[in-house]
Design an enzyme around this catalytic site. Structure first.
Site, mmCIF file in Angstrom:
data_model
loop_
_atom_site.group_PDB
_atom_site.id
_atom_site.type_symbol
_atom_site.label_atom_id
_atom_site.label_comp_id
_atom_site.label_asym_id
_atom_site.label_seq_id
_atom_site.Cartn_x
_atom_site.Cartn_y
_atom_site.Cartn_z
ATOM 1 N N HIS B 38 0.861 -0.695 -0.404
ATOM 2 C CA HIS B 38 0.114 -0.275 0.164
ATOM 3 C C HIS B 38 1.036 1.082 0.646
ATOM 4 O O HIS B 38 0.481 2.722 -1.095
ATOM 5 C CB HIS B 38 -1.016 -0.336 1.496
ATOM 6 C CG HIS B 38 -1.913 -0.929 0.978
ATOM 7 N ND1 HIS B 38 -2.048 -2.044 1.161
ATOM 8 C CD2 HIS B 38 -3.589 -0.342 0.973
ATOM 9 C CE1 HIS B 38 -3.520 -2.125 1.309
ATOM 10 N NE2 HIS B 38 -4.055 -2.194 0.831
ATOM 11 N N LYS B 106 -9.075 -9.416 7.091
ATOM 12 C CA LYS B 106 -10.259 -9.598 8.565
ATOM 13 C C LYS B 106 -10.007 -8.762 9.332
ATOM 14 O O LYS B 106 -9.076 -7.831 9.037
ATOM 15 C CB LYS B 106 -9.321 -10.838 9.504
ATOM 16 C CG LYS B 106 -7.871 -10.047 9.991
ATOM 17 C CD LYS B 106 -7.043 -11.386 10.948
ATOM 18 C CE LYS B 106 -5.689 -11.537 11.715
ATOM 19 N NZ LYS B 106 -6.214 -10.739 12.327
#
Lengths: 291, 199
Positions: B38, B106
């Site tokens: 990212h 998650k």
């Protein structure tokens, strides 16, 4: 003298076991959690966890891709040993290749990954001494999802027991679904800032469901466990009755002016393994694990 | 709640048709990418530099797998999700810049990501944390790896998936989040828990 080669072999073996086989106390707690859930989503999450544990054992594969950083607890009995630091480092590098484990240990600032799980002060080795006639080596691979949610509070003595409970509640609310619930709280009370954190981690070595021998501490463990499970965070933070699998507390006397409290969070994959090595070279693995 | 099987690349219509709570199984290419991917991808975009893969209509999986080399070929050993909230501050821009249609992870993501999902047509799939061996069974082949110098967990692994799942739609394109719903329930339970603790 216990031969270095025997110690290294045994260390590679506990690293392999800890990554691939969950101790039975954790498996049983997860199974009970599954039976206690009524809604589809938490049941699905716990079923996925239990199926994955079975598959990991069957295939000899690490149950979670986060095989952690490696915290060792070495207890040196009345035996002769040599070069433990380097033997353990070599075992970690070897297991990283052979199991395989994910190379997780990086430099904290440059983030450079040596690829071996061996770096400065990592694996981290705690040494203790005993009068046993064996050398005991325990390993706890610690994943980051749960470790990142661990916390320390330096409470004032006036906060007392209520302050500890308040901190337990805050810690779980802050963690939510992030540390892969259902989780375990390793609660360290007293000592100093570093001692409390260390006790929290050490408490996680105790089998789930085994209460602290002192009634006051055991009651605190029970109370926190029951109350936190009413929060409804549930498996993976997607709702349900199973948020905490257990609470294990350890304490140390502390300064009259302070009340340090630490919570080390462990994920459902509460992995640990243990070996006892005798002078004749015999290696015993006393922990009951899923087969 | 419905169960669907979708093939990557995903269209905007594919993802806008999903509701929070739906179960999805995926086929096709999935890229792994967590903290470093990212950070690096957004830095590259800022400097006008190309990145090695095209996320457009694609899927990014918050995952740092265990990979093993079998001859010349990489094999997926274990591939569960990592905690998505670490990417909270980067994901909205990532979705906007690279046109990703689905994020797998998650623990859920925060409000700006929920907004970005709504605005740009993206969903967040939750998959069971730690169920890494089962999830790896959904990876048919490893087509390659980029940015390997970031280390095994942080690299971009190009995974060819088959029946990857079950994935639960945790955040849909309508502003719904299963995690936000649980947060509300938890908040409502706090007084009862406090009473039980005597605090």
């Amino acid at each position: 003298m216990i031969p270095e080669e025997k110690i290294k072999e045994a260390c590679v073996e506990i690293l392999r076991r800890s990554a691939t086989q969950l101790p039975m106390d954790a498996v049983n707690a997860l199974r009970r959690g599954y039976e206690n859930e009524t809604d589809d989503v938490p049941r699905m999450q716990l079923k996925a966890i239990l199926d994955n544990i079975d598959l990991a054992v069957k295939t000899g594969t690490p149950m979670c891709q986060d095989t952690g950083v490696h915290i060792f607890f070495v207890n040196i009995g009345k035996v002769d040993v040599n070069g433990l630091d380097s033997v353990i480092n070599e075992a970690v590098a070897e297991a990283t290749e052979s199991v395989p484990l994910r190379p997780n240990a990086v430099h904290p600032l440059t983030r450079k990954n040596p690829g071996t799980n061996v770096g400065v002060r990592m694996p981290y080795i705690n040494y203790h001494f005993s009068d046993n006639d064996y050398l005991e080596i325990g390993v706890m691979p610690k994943g980051a999802g749960s470790e990142n949610m661990s916390r320390l509070a330096m409470l004032t003595p006036a906060k007392g027991l209520k302050g500890i409970k308040e901190f337990a509640l805050e810690t779980m609310l802050n963690a939510g679904g992030k540390p892969c619930p259902p989780v375990i709280f390793g609660l360290g009370i007293g000592g100093s800032a570093d001692i409390a954190m260390h006790l929290g981690k050490q408490a996680l070595l105790r089998p789930l469901g085994e209460r602290h021998p002192e009634e006051e501490i055991a009651n605190l463990e029970r109370e926190i466990l029951a109350a936190i499970n009413d929060l409804g965070i549930g498996p993976m933070g997607m709702g349900g009755n199973t948020t905490l699998l257990g609470v294990s507390a350890e304490y140390a006397h502390c300064h009259t002016a302070s009340l340090p409290v630490a919570i080390n969070i462990q994920c459902w994959a509460a992995r640990r393994s243990l070996v006892r090595l005798y002078p004749d070279g015999l290696a015993e693995y006393p922990l009951e694990v899923i087969q | 709640m419905s169960e669907k099987r979708l093939t990557v690349p995903l269209s905007e219509d594919d993802v806008r048709a999903l509701d929070a709570g739906d179960i999805v199984y995926l086929d096709g290419i999935v890229y792994t990418g967590r903290d470093e991917v990212h950070i690096h991808a957004l830095e590259h975009a800022k400097e006008g530099k190309e990145i090695p893969v095209d996320f457009k209509d694609g899927v990014i999986f918050h995952c740092g797998p265990i990979m093993k080399k079998d001859g010349d070929k990489w094999v997926t050993v274990a591939a569960g999700p990592t905690t998505s909230s670490r990417m909270n501050s980067l994901e909205p821009e990532f979705i906007e810049k690279f046109g990703v249609r689905a994020v797998i992870g998650k623990g859920g993501m925060s409000a700006p990501t929920i907004e970005a999902c709504q605005k740009f047509g993206c969903v967040y799939f939750a998959i069971t944390g730690g169920a890494a061996v089962s999830i790896a069974k959904g990876v048919e082949d490893v087509l390659g790896v980029e940015w390997f110098e970031l280390g095994m967990p942080e690299a971009i692994w190009i995974l060819k998936t088959k029946n990857l799942g079950p994935l639960i739609v945790g955040i849909d394109t309508k502003g719904n989040s299963l995690f936000a719903d649980v947060d509300k329930e938890v908040e409502a339970n706090v007084p009862k828990v406090r009473e039980k603790l005597g605090i």
